[in-house]
Design a protein around this motif. Sequence first.
Motif, short mmCIF file in Angstrom:
data_model
loop_
_atom_site.label_atom_id
_atom_site.label_comp_id
_atom_site.label_asym_id
_atom_site.label_seq_id
_atom_site.Cartn_x
_atom_site.Cartn_y
_atom_site.Cartn_z
N ILE A 2 -50.81 -32.81 -61.31
CA ILE A 2 -49.92 -33.13 -62.52
C ILE A 2 -49.16 -31.57 -62.76
CG2 ILE A 2 -49.70 -33.42 -64.95
CD1 ILE A 2 -52.27 -35.31 -64.57
N GLN A 3 -49.57 -30.84 -62.40
CA GLN A 3 -48.89 -29.40 -62.81
C GLN A 3 -48.00 -29.23 -61.68
OE1 GLN A 3 -48.76 -27.52 -65.64
NE2 GLN A 3 -50.23 -28.91 -66.42
N ARG A 9 -46.34 -31.25 -59.77
CA ARG A 9 -45.51 -32.46 -60.05
C ARG A 9 -44.52 -31.88 -61.27
NH1 ARG A 9 -45.90 -37.30 -64.01
NH2 ARG A 9 -46.20 -35.25 -65.28
N ASN A 10 -44.94 -31.26 -62.21
CA ASN A 10 -44.18 -30.82 -63.38
C ASN A 10 -43.33 -29.61 -62.84
OD1 ASN A 10 -45.19 -32.71 -65.19
ND2 ASN A 10 -46.94 -31.31 -66.09
N LYS A 11 -43.97 -28.79 -62.27
CA LYS A 11 -43.29 -27.54 -61.59
C LYS A 11 -42.03 -28.18 -60.42
CE LYS A 11 -45.14 -24.31 -63.41
NZ LYS A 11 -44.49 -23.39 -63.95
N ALA A 30 -39.12 -29.52 -62.76
CA ALA A 30 -38.58 -28.74 -63.59
C ALA A 30 -37.42 -27.96 -62.58
CB ALA A 30 -39.43 -27.62 -64.01
#
Length: 103
Positions: free
Chosen positions: A85-86, A88-90, A93
């Motif tokens: 998930i992290q 994917r978030n990066k 962004a």
Amino acid sequence: MNTINTLNSIQFASLNQLTETTQQSTISDKQNFDLALKNALDGISQRQIQAHNDAKAFEMGDPNTPLNEVMVNMQKSSVSLQFGIQVRNKLVAAYQEIMNMNV
């Protein structure tokens, strides 16, 4: 005049080769990234499935499934999912930042 045309032909040929090599490299890099991302997602999925199967086996009373292994597999599954998930978030962004760049 012939010398200039010859040099231009050589430069254009070199430029074409460089462009083709760059395009092939870009395609190769994209395929490598796609493969790495797919492998990572498959790994996360396998950990989730393994943790679920171990928990289900323990709940059903399987004597060959110790509680400590079930708990460790569940934690591995949770950590890998949070990591995914992290990442994917990066990526989202970074994509948004690139899209907002002025050209």
